[in-house]
Motif scaffolding. Structure first.
Motif, PDB file in Angstrom:
ATOM      1  N   ARG B  31      -2.073   7.631  -5.173  1.00  0.00           N
ATOM      2  CA  ARG B  31      -0.926   7.690  -6.077  1.00  0.00           C
ATOM      3  C   ARG B  31       0.265   6.970  -5.454  1.00  0.00           C
ATOM      4  NH1 ARG B  31       2.595  12.636  -7.557  1.00  0.00           N
ATOM      5  NH2 ARG B  31       3.430  12.073  -9.583  1.00  0.00           N
ATOM      6  N   PHE B  34       3.392   6.000   1.620  1.00  0.00           N
ATOM      7  CA  PHE B  34       4.781   6.056   2.043  1.00  0.00           C
ATOM      8  C   PHE B  34       4.902   5.743   3.522  1.00  0.00           C
ATOM      9  CE2 PHE B  34       6.360   8.112  -1.812  1.00  0.00           C
ATOM     10  CZ  PHE B  34       5.196   8.628  -2.342  1.00  0.00           C
ATOM     11  N   TYR B  36       7.699   6.355   6.614  1.00  0.00           N
ATOM     12  CA  TYR B  36       8.906   7.051   7.036  1.00  0.00           C
ATOM     13  C   TYR B  36       9.186   6.708   8.493  1.00  0.00           C
ATOM     14  CZ  TYR B  36       8.658  10.215   2.973  1.00  0.00           C
ATOM     15  OH  TYR B  36       8.634  10.751   1.700  1.00  0.00           O
ATOM     16  N   PHE B  46      13.042   8.155   4.724  1.00  0.00           N
ATOM     17  CA  PHE B  46      12.231   7.325   3.841  1.00  0.00           C
ATOM     18  C   PHE B  46      12.510   5.836   4.057  1.00  0.00           C
ATOM     19  CE2 PHE B  46       9.975   5.815   0.305  1.00  0.00           C
ATOM     20  CZ  PHE B  46      10.787   4.960  -0.426  1.00  0.00           C
ATOM     21  N   THR B  49       7.822   2.907  -0.407  1.00  0.00           N
ATOM     22  CA  THR B  49       6.693   3.413  -1.170  1.00  0.00           C
ATOM     23  C   THR B  49       5.916   2.213  -1.703  1.00  0.00           C
ATOM     24  OG1 THR B  49       8.032   5.269  -1.948  1.00  0.00           O
ATOM     25  CG2 THR B  49       5.928   4.897  -3.035  1.00  0.00           C
ATOM     26  N   TYR B  51       2.435   1.258  -4.112  1.00  0.00           N
ATOM     27  CA  TYR B  51       1.593   1.907  -5.107  1.00  0.00           C
ATOM     28  C   TYR B  51       0.241   1.222  -5.328  1.00  0.00           C
ATOM     29  CZ  TYR B  51       5.785   4.538  -6.353  1.00  0.00           C
ATOM     30  OH  TYR B  51       6.882   5.354  -6.320  1.00  0.00           O
ATOM     31  N   LEU B  87       5.923   6.974  10.576  1.00  0.00           N
ATOM     32  CA  LEU B  87       4.888   7.798   9.959  1.00  0.00           C
ATOM     33  C   LEU B  87       4.427   7.179   8.646  1.00  0.00           C
ATOM     34  CD1 LEU B  87       6.626  11.269  10.421  1.00  0.00           C
ATOM     35  CD2 LEU B  87       4.556  10.524  11.610  1.00  0.00           C
TER      36      LEU B  87
END
Lengths: 114, 111
Positions: B31, B34, B36, B46, B49, B51, B87
């Motif tokens: 979905r 990400f 970080y 953050f 993102t 996708y 991360l």
């Protein structure tokens, strides 16, 4: 820009005591997540809430419970604390389920159990 | 079961020395992926993102890319202030699912 607020920032408890951690999401965010991060570990998902209803559950011990209130803030209640519960506890918030799903993290609460 | 593997675990670079961090993943249905940044004792910050495969995003000295099996975080001409743990995390479910994190890459940029 406003961020996620967590309180307290530091908490020291004895074994078998209880603790309550609070999380105030970014304004207009309606989804809250809780994570636990042990020393040198990656964050582990505990539980999430959307519109005050529990949405997903991860590796949350039965001794822990959480809820989200009408103003969207959330509280994580921890009972019968154990030494192994010492960790950083992060709250994250996001905007709904169909919109931006990026989770923004707060500064964390450092819990030390003695 | 979703899995996220980051490599290397630690990386030490000289200031200005470009490199890439890797995030390999297995997931039933992606979905979102990400990235970080986390400084010691602080919450994850953050970055990006992604996708779908082929997607790329940039921010200052950082660029994130995504394929069907892995993501890369490229850091160009890093500075000491880029030192942190990076991360990678997966969102594979519907609704308000928790993220599955990798162990992170601890990056040190020496002046």
């Amino acid at each position: 820009a406003a961020g996620v607020i967590q309180s307290p920032r530091h908490l020291i408890k004895e074994k078998r005591e209880t603790a309550t951690l609070k999380c105030y999401p970014i304004p207009r965010h309606d989804t809250v997540y809780w994570y636990q991060q042990g020393p040198g570990q990656d964050p582990q998902f505990l539980i999430s809430f959307y519109e005050k209803m529990q949405s997903d559950k991860g590796s949350i011990p039965d001794r822990f419970s959480a809820q989200q209130f009408s103003d969207y803030h959330s509280e994580l209640n921890m009972s019968s604390l154990e030494l192994g519960d010492s960790a950083l506890y992060f709250c994250a918030s996001s905007l709904g389920l169909a919109g931006s799903d990026t989770q923004y993290f707060g500064p964390g609460t450092r819990l030390t159990v003695l | 079961e979703d899995q996220v593997t980051q490599s290397p675990e630690a990386l030490r670079l000289q200031e200005g020395e470009s490199s890439s961090l890797n995030c390999s993943y297995t997931v039933s249905g992606l979905r979102g992926l990400f990235w970080y940044r986390q400084d010691p004792g602080k919450g994850p910050e953050f970055l990006f993102t992604l996708y779908s495969a082929g997607e790329e995003k940039e921010k200052e000295r950082l660029k994130a890319t995504l394929t069907k099996k892995e993501s890369f975080l490229h850091i160009t001409a890093p500075k000491p202030e880029d030192s942190a743990t990076y991360l990678c995390a997966l969102d594979s479910g519907g609704g308000a699912d928790g993220l599955t994190f990798g162990k992170g890459t601890h990056l040190i940029i020496q002046p």
